[in-house]
Structure formats: structure tokens, C-alpha cells
Scaffold this motif. Structure first.
Motif, PDB file in Angstrom:
ATOM      1  N   GLN A 152     137.616  58.523 -45.418  1.00  0.00           N
ATOM      2  CA  GLN A 152     137.241  57.571 -44.375  1.00  0.00           C
ATOM      3  C   GLN A 152     136.116  58.154 -43.533  1.00  0.00           C
ATOM      4  O   GLN A 152     136.031  59.366 -43.340  1.00  0.00           O
ATOM      5  CB  GLN A 152     138.473  57.290 -43.521  1.00  0.00           C
ATOM      6  N   GLU A 153     135.256  57.310 -43.038  1.00  0.00           N
ATOM      7  CA  GLU A 153     134.188  57.748 -42.139  1.00  0.00           C
ATOM      8  C   GLU A 153     134.794  58.523 -40.965  1.00  0.00           C
ATOM      9  O   GLU A 153     135.747  58.072 -40.330  1.00  0.00           O
ATOM     10  CB  GLU A 153     133.416  56.533 -41.631  1.00  0.00           C
ATOM     11  N   SER A 154     134.242  59.715 -40.708  1.00  0.00           N
ATOM     12  CA  SER A 154     134.846  60.593 -39.698  1.00  0.00           C
ATOM     13  C   SER A 154     134.897  59.952 -38.315  1.00  0.00           C
ATOM     14  O   SER A 154     135.814  60.219 -37.534  1.00  0.00           O
ATOM     15  CB  SER A 154     134.091  61.926 -39.632  1.00  0.00           C
ATOM     16  N   SER A 155     133.940  59.070 -38.005  1.00  0.00           N
ATOM     17  CA  SER A 155     133.968  58.408 -36.698  1.00  0.00           C
ATOM     18  C   SER A 155     135.192  57.513 -36.562  1.00  0.00           C
ATOM     19  O   SER A 155     135.750  57.354 -35.468  1.00  0.00           O
ATOM     20  CB  SER A 155     132.691  57.575 -36.499  1.00  0.00           C
ATOM     21  N   LYS A 156     135.655  56.941 -37.694  1.00  0.00           N
ATOM     22  CA  LYS A 156     136.866  56.113 -37.668  1.00  0.00           C
ATOM     23  C   LYS A 156     138.102  56.978 -37.430  1.00  0.00           C
ATOM     24  O   LYS A 156     139.046  56.547 -36.766  1.00  0.00           O
ATOM     25  CB  LYS A 156     137.000  55.331 -38.969  1.00  0.00           C
ATOM     26  N   GLY A 166     136.160  63.471 -43.374  1.00  0.00           N
ATOM     27  CA  GLY A 166     135.112  63.518 -44.387  1.00  0.00           C
ATOM     28  C   GLY A 166     135.678  63.270 -45.775  1.00  0.00           C
ATOM     29  O   GLY A 166     136.779  62.750 -45.949  1.00  0.00           O
ATOM     30  N   ASP A 167     134.905  63.667 -46.787  1.00  0.00           N
ATOM     31  CA  ASP A 167     135.276  63.409 -48.171  1.00  0.00           C
ATOM     32  C   ASP A 167     136.220  64.487 -48.702  1.00  0.00           C
ATOM     33  O   ASP A 167     136.379  65.556 -48.115  1.00  0.00           O
ATOM     34  CB  ASP A 167     134.022  63.351 -49.046  1.00  0.00           C
ATOM     35  N   GLU A 176     135.864  59.821 -52.011  1.00  0.00           N
ATOM     36  CA  GLU A 176     135.381  59.654 -50.657  1.00  0.00           C
ATOM     37  C   GLU A 176     136.539  59.478 -49.682  1.00  0.00           C
ATOM     38  O   GLU A 176     137.560  58.886 -50.003  1.00  0.00           O
ATOM     39  CB  GLU A 176     134.459  58.431 -50.563  1.00  0.00           C
TER      40      GLU A 176
END
Length: 332
Positions: free
Chosen positions: A305-309, A297-298, A303
Motif C-alpha cells: 500500500q502507498e506509505s502515505s495511506k 512500501g513494497d 507491491e
């Protein structure tokens, strides 16, 4: 060429690396970097296997800080255009905990700007932590600044497992970064929370015009402090701060720093923290060979990286999420 594997095996036998060896790690030729990373992984794997701890931050109070830290967009001297707000309410903290639970986060980090918490702010955090423990049984880390003894006791009794207070840089470099508090103030806070049986979390920010010897001294100071968790931040220079425009790092040097931290603090949680995405860039995955923990998360005002990544990265590496409820082992 240094025999990094032999050095790693000596560390596993209980030896401490010398200052010369520490400098060689930071000066490792790029063509030998994979050998260094692989050898650091021997140490990491011995203590943590293929598991990675996930952490998530909630910024419960943004800006409005009287301190003059040169790296921070929330400081009194920063002109960075960030969102500013006072301590959020308990419901907001609980929503963050629900998200952390959904993402299989092991440690939920409640962070607030400022020199130290007010009585009301402590009460808000205490109330939220008690409900988090009852509802989600998450491990909770608080990061609220300089504490008074009675505040440390309140947090302990509420169920706070860990407290973060970074040393940020070396003692010699400290006054270059901030003058509104001393290096000893930071050490005293870490020692205080240890007295109350709260697991100490303390880390650094690399890339603030420090020398390589400063980086080594940071790693050794954290060993002396016996910090259970060591967040390694890489400077993400923000416009409007004193360190605006500073860009001293590259992904390969960042990996060498993480390896150094593992060689000097072999049994500790080494967490790749703020600045991971902008400094390690395409080499983020390699960072998890010396390190065993990341934020998802942020961050506070930037910000992530997108958590799914992040979850995909762990899957691609063949690593497992180390999800530990409550405080089965706060020293791990």
C-alpha cells in the motif's frame, strides 16, 4: 460465547492458553470477532500502548534462488515473471536507507534471495550496514538465508540488530511447502544468530493449505524459539508458483490469526507482513489492535500500500509511530 477478556487477563497474569482455547480463537464466530479483537488489544496495549513500529524492505537480490519453496516467486521452480538480478551495490542499499529514514521507519530490512549469502554478498551488506549506522543510526534487520557462524559474527560486528529467518509453517506441514531444506535448518539458523547476540526475527505464512492446528503449532514454536519479532504473512498466491490460485483466507480469519499470535506471544512484536493488503483488505486497520507493527512500501516481488495511506491509517486510529534509533531495545 467465550469470555475473551477473562482469557486476556489470565494471559497478562502469566498463564498460557490451552490448545482448546487456541482453537476457539481461530473458530471464533464472526459475530463475536470484535470482542476477541478488543480483548487481544488489552494484551497489546499493556506491552506496547498505542505505538506502532514501521519496517521497510529492500530486496537486494531477486530471483536466482535454488530452493523450491512453493509460495515463492523467486524459487527455482517458479515461472512467475519477476525481475531477476544479483546483489545490488552498496549505494543502492544506502538510497533505501535514506528513504527509510525519511519515512520515519524504525527498522530497515536488508533482504536477499538464495539459500545463503556468498562471501562477497556478506561483505556488501557489512559495508552498507556500517555506513547506515554512522549516517542514519537506523535499526537494521538482515534476511539473507542460512548463515555460517563466521557470517553471523561479521553481521553482529557490523551493527546488524536483528536477523530474520522465518519458520514459515509448522514442522508437520513443512515438506508440503519445500523439500530443498528442512524445518530444522530454519530452527538452527535462528538459534545460531541468538548465540551471536543478534535479535531473532521469525514468522509464518498463513493460507498455504495448513490446518488450524498447524497455525497453533506455528505460534507455539515461535514462543519456544523466543523470537523477538514475529512477521505474520498471509499468502498472496502468485501465478507461476506451486500455490498459484490458492485462496483460503478471508479478512475475519486473518484477524483471528493475529489475535492468536498475540495471546500466545503476548510480549512480542507481532508484525502484519506480506499479503496484508490483499487479505485483510478493508479490515487492515483492525489488524493493528492485536498487532503492533507493519511494513510500509513494497514487499519482495509484490507491491504494498502507498506509505502515505499507512501513515493516514495510523493517524485515524490514534496510534503513534514508534521510532527507535539504533538498538536501544532490540527485544521490544
Amino acid at each position: 460465547m467465550w469470555n475473551w477478556k477473562e482469557l486476556a487477563l489470565r494471559v497478562l497474569d502469566g498463564e498460557e492458553i490451552t490448545n482448546e482455547e487456541a482453537l476457539e480463537i481461530l473458530n471464533c464466530p464472526d459475530q463475536d470477532l470484535l470482542d476477541l479483537v478488543n480483548s487481544a488489544f488489552l494484551i497489546r496495549h499493556h506491552y506496547f500502548g498505542n505505538k506502532v513500529k514501521l519496517n521497510m524492505i529492500i530486496n537486494t537480490k531477486s530471483g536466482l534462488c535454488p530452493e523450491n519453496c512453493g509460495y515463492c516467486s523467486q524459487s527455482s521452480i517458479s515461472t512467475a515473471p519477476i525481475e531477476k538480478y544479483r546483489m545490488v551495490d552498496k549505494d543502492t542499499i544506502m538510497k533505501g536507507a535514506e528513504k527509510a529514514h525519511t519515512l520515519n521507519v524504525g527498522t530497515y530490512c536488508i533482504v536477499a534471495s538464495g539459500r545463503g549469502p556468498s562471501t562477497k554478498e556478506i561483505e556488501t551488506v557489512v559495508s552498507a550496514v556500517e555506513e547506515i549506522k554512522e549516517k542514519y543510526n537506523l535499526k537494521v534487520c538482515a534476511c539473507l538465508g542460512i548463515l555460517k557462524p563466521e557470517q553471523a559474527l561479521q553481521l553482529k560486528e557490523a551493527g546488524v540488530d536483528r536477523y530474520n529467518h522465518n519458520i514459515n509453517t509448522s514442522e508437520a506441514h513443512h515438506e508440503t511447502i519445500t523439500t530443498s531444506h528442512t524445518y530444522q535448518d530454519r530452527i538452527n539458523t535462528v538459534e545460531l544468530i541468538k548465540q551471536y547476540g543478534i535479535s531473532p526475527c521469525s514468522g509464518v505464512i498463513v493460507g498455504m493449505k495448513e490446518t488450524k492446528q498447524d497455525v497453533i503449532n506455528m505460534a507455539r514454536s515461535l514462543k519456544v524459539l523466543d523470537a523477538d519479532s514475529i512477521p505474520v504473512n498471509f499468502l498472496h498466491a502468485i501465478d507461476g508458483t506451486l500455490l498459484e490460485g490458492v485462496n483460503e483466507l478471508n479478512p475475519r480469519y486473518c484477524l483471528k490469526v493475529l489475535c492468536l499470535m498475540r495471546y500466545i506471544n503476548p510480549t512480542k512484536e507481532i508484525r502484519i507482513s506480506g499479503g496484508r493488503e490483499v487479505n485483510l483488505r478493508s479490515l487492515q486497520a483492525l489488524g493493528l489492535y492485536p498487532a503492533n507493527s507493519i511494513f510500509v512500501g513494497d514487499y519482495l516481488t509484490t507491491e504494498g500500500q502507498e506509505s502515505s495511506k499507512d501513515h493516514q491509517m495510523l493517524e485515524d486510529l490514534g496510534f503513534e509511530i514508534d521510532f527507535v534509533n539504533h538498538s536501544e531495545n532490540v527485544n521490544c
